[in-house]
Design a protein around this motif. Structure first.
Motif, mmCIF file in Angstrom:
data_model
loop_
_atom_site.group_PDB
_atom_site.id
_atom_site.type_symbol
_atom_site.label_atom_id
_atom_site.label_comp_id
_atom_site.label_asym_id
_atom_site.label_seq_id
_atom_site.Cartn_x
_atom_site.Cartn_y
_atom_site.Cartn_z
ATOM 1 N N PRO A 25 4.105 -5.342 -4.785
ATOM 2 C CA PRO A 25 2.989 -4.410 -4.539
ATOM 3 C C PRO A 25 3.355 -3.233 -3.638
ATOM 4 N N LEU A 26 4.275 -3.459 -2.696
ATOM 5 C CA LEU A 26 4.697 -2.359 -1.823
ATOM 6 C C LEU A 26 5.405 -1.269 -2.623
ATOM 7 N N TYR A 27 6.165 -1.694 -3.639
ATOM 8 C CA TYR A 27 6.851 -0.739 -4.510
ATOM 9 C C TYR A 27 5.836 0.062 -5.325
ATOM 10 N N TRP A 28 4.874 -0.645 -5.941
ATOM 11 C CA TRP A 28 3.860 0.056 -6.739
ATOM 12 C C TRP A 28 3.003 0.953 -5.849
ATOM 13 N N HIS A 29 2.816 0.538 -4.605
ATOM 14 C CA HIS A 29 2.029 1.341 -3.665
ATOM 15 C C HIS A 29 2.694 2.693 -3.412
ATOM 16 N N LEU A 30 4.037 2.719 -3.407
ATOM 17 C CA LEU A 30 4.773 3.976 -3.220
ATOM 18 C C LEU A 30 4.515 4.955 -4.371
ATOM 19 N N LEU A 31 4.116 4.398 -5.519
ATOM 20 C CA LEU A 31 3.845 5.226 -6.705
ATOM 21 C C LEU A 31 2.340 5.330 -6.967
ATOM 22 N N GLY A 32 1.572 5.271 -5.885
ATOM 23 C CA GLY A 32 0.115 5.269 -6.001
ATOM 24 C C GLY A 32 -0.480 6.528 -6.604
ATOM 25 N N ASP A 33 0.294 7.637 -6.633
ATOM 26 C CA ASP A 33 -0.239 8.872 -7.217
ATOM 27 C C ASP A 33 -0.044 8.931 -8.734
ATOM 28 N N VAL A 34 0.618 7.905 -9.301
ATOM 29 C CA VAL A 34 0.791 7.835 -10.765
ATOM 30 C C VAL A 34 -0.317 6.954 -11.338
ATOM 31 N N PRO A 35 -1.060 7.406 -12.368
ATOM 32 C CA PRO A 35 -2.116 6.583 -12.951
ATOM 33 C C PRO A 35 -1.583 5.211 -13.382
ATOM 34 N N PRO A 36 -2.358 4.127 -13.171
ATOM 35 C CA PRO A 36 -1.881 2.771 -13.469
ATOM 36 C C PRO A 36 -1.340 2.580 -14.880
ATOM 37 N N ASN A 87 -1.187 -7.811 -18.380
ATOM 38 C CA ASN A 87 -1.000 -8.358 -17.039
ATOM 39 C C ASN A 87 -0.416 -7.304 -16.093
ATOM 40 N N TRP A 88 0.637 -6.626 -16.524
ATOM 41 C CA TRP A 88 1.273 -5.615 -15.679
ATOM 42 C C TRP A 88 0.319 -4.459 -15.360
ATOM 43 N N THR A 89 -0.423 -4.003 -16.377
ATOM 44 C CA THR A 89 -1.310 -2.856 -16.180
ATOM 45 C C THR A 89 -2.444 -3.191 -15.218
ATOM 46 N N VAL A 90 -3.038 -4.363 -15.390
ATOM 47 C CA VAL A 90 -4.148 -4.773 -14.508
ATOM 48 C C VAL A 90 -3.637 -4.988 -13.083
ATOM 49 N N TYR A 91 -2.421 -5.546 -12.956
ATOM 50 C CA TYR A 91 -1.860 -5.777 -11.626
ATOM 51 C C TYR A 91 -1.616 -4.453 -10.902
ATOM 52 N N ILE A 92 -1.048 -3.481 -11.609
ATOM 53 C CA ILE A 92 -0.810 -2.165 -11.006
ATOM 54 C C ILE A 92 -2.139 -1.497 -10.660
ATOM 55 N N TYR A 93 -3.139 -1.692 -11.517
ATOM 56 C CA TYR A 93 -4.478 -1.164 -11.218
ATOM 57 C C TYR A 93 -5.026 -1.801 -9.941
ATOM 58 N N ALA A 94 -4.787 -3.110 -9.763
ATOM 59 C CA ALA A 94 -5.264 -3.808 -8.568
ATOM 60 C C ALA A 94 -4.638 -3.216 -7.304
ATOM 61 N N VAL A 95 -3.342 -2.865 -7.391
ATOM 62 C CA VAL A 95 -2.670 -2.232 -6.245
ATOM 63 C C VAL A 95 -3.300 -0.869 -5.958
ATOM 64 N N ALA A 96 -3.491 -0.082 -7.020
ATOM 65 C CA ALA A 96 -4.019 1.280 -6.862
ATOM 66 C C ALA A 96 -5.452 1.289 -6.342
ATOM 67 N N SER A 97 -6.243 0.277 -6.724
ATOM 68 C CA SER A 97 -7.658 0.239 -6.333
ATOM 69 C C SER A 97 -7.908 -0.637 -5.113
#
Length: 299
Positions: A25-36, A87-97
């Motif tokens: 999640p810390l990695y995906w958080h670094l890319l928080g400006d990219v749509p999930p 699964n991957w898309t929803v997980y990245i969405y969870a990080v972004a939201s």
């Protein structure tokens, strides 16, 4: 290598895999400006290309090509590719939201869902303890729904998609890394096509003169494949009971990161929800221990 040394090596590999999954999640958080959705498509595209490069280097491309000629296997992997994409898309969405607490709940529920799938799809029998565990998991979802004021769809989507993904892959005779490569290649026309379209429209995140972000997006491929490879290496060396214990490392790390690092709230309702799930998992562990002892006595 001795049996004890082999087990220790396996524990190291499996724990490393779950640890990496926990901190992702810390990695995906670094890319928080990219749509999930776009970020998830990047993950799939770079994972597919990385998989092809690795398979070519290992001389495994003929195996990958043969999979595409096996109708039954390719159909199964098409289903699993859709499930893991969800699964991957929803997980990245969870990080972004900022819904990582709920996401970690989904992965705690997943083993309990796997038990339910075993009953429904494989005809396995449930002990009283496991019935109680599933009842507690259901109660946990009810607690979470009451606290949120709406259906906890993130947790359940993650649990259901990964639970069915595990079931499909368990029935499919293919190595872990080869399977991941084929799954991402199946989706490649859609994911790569979408990224090219967004790039042509000028709305895509990649090659936007943001070198750091481009490098992070590219790194998503190997970062996706590495823990899976470590997990496969560990799973071959350790007992299933040990692997079952280690799997809770990932959502535990994610939960800690969500609350302590990313500042998400852990409410009284969350405490009740996770309490039910943790108690359910204790019951499952005790039931497994009781079954093991009975089997040992019978032998």
């Amino acid at each position: 290598m001795s049996g004890k040394s082999e087990e220790s090596t396996g524990i190291f590999y499996a724990a490393s895999a779950y640890g990496l999954w926990g901190v992702l999640p810390l990695y995906w958080h670094l890319l928080g400006d990219v749509p999930p959705l776009e970020l998830s498509f990047h993950r799939m595209v770079w994972c597919a290309l990385f998989g092809v490069i690795v398979c070519a280097a290992m001389g495994r491309l003929p195996i990958i090509l043969s999979v595409f000629k096996t109708r039954k296997v390719i159909l199964a992997l098409t289903v699993s590719s859709i499930l893991i994409a969800i699964n991957w898309t929803v997980y990245i969405y969870a990080v972004a939201s900022h819904e990582l607490v709920e996401a970690s709940l989904g992965y705690y529920i997943n083993p309990l869902l796997s038990i339910a799938l075993g009953v429904v799809l494989l005809g396995e029998k449930l002990s009283a303890m496991r019935i109680a565990a599933i009842a507690l998991a259901t109660l946990a979802v009810a607690f979470k729904a009451a606290g949120l004021g709406h259906f906890p769809w993130i947790a359940l989507t993650l649990a259901v998609s990964f639970g069915f993904y595990g079931y499909v892959r368990k029935q499919t005779p293919i190595a872990a890394f080869d399977g991941l490569t084929v799954e991402t290649l199946i989706l490649f026309p859609v994911t790569a096509g979408a990224l090219l379209f967004w790039g042509a429209q000028g709305t895509g995140a990649f090659t936007s003169t943001h070198i750091t972000r481009d490098a992070l997006l590219l790194f998503g491929g190997p970062l996706t494949a590495l823990p899976l490879t470590l997990f496969a290496a560990g799973a071959r060396r350790v007992r299933l009971s040990t692997l079952g214990f280690l799997q809770y490392l990932s959502p535990s790390i994610t939960l800690a990161i969500a609350v302590l690092v990313l500042g998400e709230r852990f409410t009284v309702t969350d405490a009740a929800t996770f309490g039910c799930v943790w108690l359910a998992l204790v019951l499952v562990a005790l039931d497994g221990r009781v079954s093991f002892r009975k089997k040992a006595r019978a032998e």
